[in-house]
Enzyme design. Structure first.
Site, short mmCIF file in Angstrom:
data_model
loop_
_atom_site.label_atom_id
_atom_site.label_comp_id
_atom_site.label_asym_id
_atom_site.label_seq_id
_atom_site.Cartn_x
_atom_site.Cartn_y
_atom_site.Cartn_z
N ASP A 235 24.00 -7.03 -12.62
CA ASP A 235 22.76 -7.74 -12.88
C ASP A 235 22.87 -8.45 -14.22
OD1 ASP A 235 20.16 -8.54 -13.36
OD2 ASP A 235 19.29 -6.73 -12.53
N ARG B 182 22.85 -2.22 -22.06
CA ARG B 182 22.46 -3.62 -22.28
C ARG B 182 22.69 -3.93 -23.75
NH1 ARG B 182 16.80 -3.87 -18.72
NH2 ARG B 182 17.76 -3.17 -16.74
N GLN C 40 16.55 4.07 -15.69
CA GLN C 40 15.51 3.59 -14.78
C GLN C 40 15.53 4.37 -13.48
OE1 GLN C 40 15.25 -1.20 -15.83
NE2 GLN C 40 16.07 -0.55 -13.89
N ASP D 174 5.58 -7.85 -12.63
CA ASP D 174 5.79 -6.78 -13.61
C ASP D 174 4.55 -5.91 -13.71
OD1 ASP D 174 8.26 -7.77 -14.24
OD2 ASP D 174 7.67 -8.64 -16.16
N GLU E 117 5.72 -2.83 -21.08
CA GLU E 117 6.19 -3.08 -19.71
C GLU E 117 6.82 -1.81 -19.14
OE1 GLU E 117 9.68 -5.58 -17.46
OE2 GLU E 117 8.69 -6.55 -19.16
N SER F 274 9.69 -3.85 -13.49
CA SER F 274 9.88 -5.17 -12.90
C SER F 274 10.31 -4.94 -11.46
CB SER F 274 10.96 -5.93 -13.67
OG SER F 274 11.22 -7.18 -13.07
#
Length: 376
Positions: free
Chosen positions: A75, A133, A148, A276, A289, A292
């Site tokens: 991704d 990331r 996640q 989101d 947040e 997503s």
């Protein structure tokens, strides 16, 4: 103002540690010590994994930490190429070593895995996904280490609509809220911290309507404004260029469907079957947040989105070829940030209180001065 809007598309990071020092709360007092925080973290984790699987008819499965670069499965998080994965060669003794990448999210892998695990429509998978990331600014709710609940559910063509998307969001929000109530029963201090209750309902708003309500504000400020009225929202249609000439936020072109015309359902010009989940965080007093997610691209919308993004060369990759040749089922899926969810439900001021990662000295010094104890 247009330059502010353009800069706002890259992501929600704060970008300077001077700003981080300003936004982190003063007079902060953690509700738990470190070991009780971990006990609460795992109470939430167990609850969400069990009940998310029940709500969406999912099974927990293993998920890769590394993938073959040539597969096109990794991704890239955006469509401007600014967030690149960690890469390394692996496989001693091979004439040509495998070019491996550490995953940034399991979004594409999950969709392919629906076939691998022989999921039927209405069935799906959930993963305890870990990723790296490296191209994030490290602040109070961004870390280079990411965990996640990455989930995916197979659907039928008739279910590719806004109603199905919204019903799925409601199911997810109920699980998150109920996890919060569950952990409050175990740790009563959470309910006595002086914070408002977790909202019972989530409010839906299309990115186009949010822009119409706050036309002069950049994206993050629009989100902040709507969360003052509705402390839990789902913003629909992220990625399509809105009436001001900018998307609400950049979105990768090869997983969520952000070009689908939904005007037949909304009775106005709207696009996108994704969005989101955002909440108002009463500790940091900022937008927060949690997830997503979206209905995934078809072979037709994949080609459109890659063309709009200038990434049509991706169509040659195995993952994209599988979509074009109907080898991958239609699906809906998303990622729920684990550490973000713990931070919200356990009323902490920083991700580092609920998860272990690397943090720059500047950030650790700021946190120490504000009584925020990050884990390393």
């Amino acid at each position: 103002m247009s330059s502010n809007k353009k800069a706002d598309l890259a992501g929600p990071g704060i970008s300077t540690y001077e700003e981080v020092a300003k936004i982190l709360p003063s007079g902060y007092k953690p509700l738990f010590n470190r070991i009780d925080t971990q006990r609460a973290v795992f109470a939430v984790k167990r609850y969400i994994e069990d009940h998310l699987c029940q709500a969406l008819n999912l099974d927990m499965v293993q998920v890769p930490l590394i993938v073959d670069k040539a597969s096109g499965v990794n991704d890239y998080l955006d469509r401007d190429g600014s967030r690149t994965p960690v890469e390394f060669p692996c496989g001693l003794g091979l004439e040509k070593r495998i070019e491996a990448q550490v995953v940034q999210a399991a979004t594409k892998w999950k969709r392919m895995a629906l076939s691998q695990f022989e999921c039927k429509p209405g069935e799906g998978i959930c993963t305890d996904m870990r990723a790296v990331r490296k191209d994030y600014f490290l602040d109070h709710d961004h870390s280079s280490y990411v965990d996640q609940w990455d989930w995916e559910q197979r659907i039928t063509p008739a279910e590719r609509n806004l109603d199905y998307l919204k019903n799925t969001v409601r199911e997810i929000w109920k699980v998150i809220r109920d996890a919060g109530l569950h952990v409050q029963d175990i740790f009563p201090a959470l309910a006595k911290g002086g914070y408002p209750p977790i909202p019972e309902d989530i409010t839906f708003i299309h990115a186009e309507d949010l822009l119409a309500e706050y036309p002069g504000l950049p994206r993050k400020q629009r989100e902040t404004a709507i969360l003052q009225k509705h402390p839990a929202v789902f913003i629909i249609g992220i990625g399509w260029v809105l009436k001001d000439g900018y998307p609400h936020e950049m979105r990768a072109a090869d997983y969520d469907d952000w070009v689908a015309d939904t005007s037949g359902e909304t009775r106005r010009e709207t696009h996108g079957l994704n969005g989101d989940i955002l909440v108002w965080n009463p500790v940091t007093r900022r937008r927060h947040e949690l997830s997503s997610m979206g209905i995934r691209v078809t072979k037709d919308t994949l080609k459109v989105q890659l063309k709009l993004s200038g990434q049509e060369e991706f169509l040659k990759l195995p993952y994209h070829q599988a979509i074009l040749n109907d080898k991958i089922p239609l699906s809906i899926g998303g990622g729920i940030g684990q550490a973000r969810t713990y931070m919200y439900l356990l009323r902490t001021a920083h991700l580092g209180e609920v998860t272990v990662s690397v943090w720059p000295k500047q950030l650790k010094d700021i946190c120490a001065a504000k009584n925020i104890r990050v884990l390393e």
